[in-house]
Enzyme design. Sequence first.
Site, short mmCIF file in Angstrom:
data_model
loop_
_atom_site.label_atom_id
_atom_site.label_comp_id
_atom_site.label_asym_id
_atom_site.label_seq_id
_atom_site.Cartn_x
_atom_site.Cartn_y
_atom_site.Cartn_z
N HIS A 154 -1.57 -6.24 6.07
CA HIS A 154 -0.15 -6.45 6.76
C HIS A 154 -0.81 -8.29 6.07
O HIS A 154 0.61 -8.82 5.04
CB HIS A 154 -0.24 -6.36 8.31
N GLU A 155 -2.17 -8.93 6.04
CA GLU A 155 -1.68 -10.68 5.63
C GLU A 155 -2.12 -10.21 4.77
O GLU A 155 -1.53 -11.06 3.71
CB GLU A 155 -3.40 -11.22 6.67
#
Length: 375
Positions: A154-155
Amino acid sequence: MNEQISLLVIFLSIWSSHEKANLFNNGYEDILIAISPDIPEDPQIVENLKVLFTEASEELYRATRHRSFMRKIKILLPSSWKNYSANPSVDEHFDDAEFKILQENPAYGDNPFTVQTGDCGEPGDYTHLTPWFVINHQGIAEKIFGKTEKAVVHEWAKLRWGIFEEYGYPGDDKFPMFYFQTTWTYEGQHDVLKPNLCTNTEVPGHAMDIIVGGDCSYDINSGLPDENCYFIPYKNATISSSYMSLAYLDSVTEFCDDTEELFHHSDLPTKHNLYCLGRSTWSVIMDSNDFANGENEPADGLDTTPEFIILQPSTARYVVVMDVSGSMILPGRDKNMINAVKRWITYEVSDGTDVGMVVFSDVAATYVFAPLVTI
């Protein structure tokens, strides 16, 4: 201590730093993870980083629909760590790292986050991970944040491709946790309170006041729940997108796109819709240099296990050899040389490094301009 002295001959040098990871034949190479010098030595951090990013590589391969994984990862240790076997670093520096292992942030705590100062489609600055998150990634961290390898991916999506969150924040006026969905029927306008989440199907869950644990209170002016009200999705939800909305749910495996199955809701008041003008996350990803113009098409059956290289700054001694001969009097040459040395000492030379300087020319003998001093 390394007693060898390196000679740096300065002409019109432009000093290079570690390049960001590059994607070649579906594999990212030279991803740099750097551990802050403020972190006490702990071999668990290194070993758990290997496990976490091995899992994240496999998850990235799945989330990008077999287009990318992490092939080679460098882990840069602090110079103060003494009990770990490492190769000397060359041009890798803490400031250049994609992932930085730092103490917890006052605002985010141990929650991973990415510093983004650019526009849509522009890479972020770095991703912040804490030692606690890394060490506990298969334990309590997973219970709090969901699968930690998904949190890393996600990051990475924000860091690498410049996309943003597709959810709201409690009490935020611009990106609220809830919004009113307006529809029109034969009876007139009909407003329904909805959680601000970009998902391919309706999200089952409930709103809860996280302070008192009961029903939410509502703002009398806006009609929206107050800043203590959170939407809690049910863990058995079967939605499959979007990765930038509810990645912590096991069922979520896809980025939203422009298909009917993974449809992107461009009208939601999310950060991604504002900064990317309503485009789907997948369309922004596919327009990146990693995948545009047919680069890195899907490749099935790849081994996604990364190669890890452990690095550590070595104690170095440098002598800068500066050319002051007649050729350097041409306009700008001498200033460029001096500025290059200043930049190198300011941004590239680690604390504790010995640096000296000699000058030479075609008309005078070489002499020591500055003896070795510790930076």
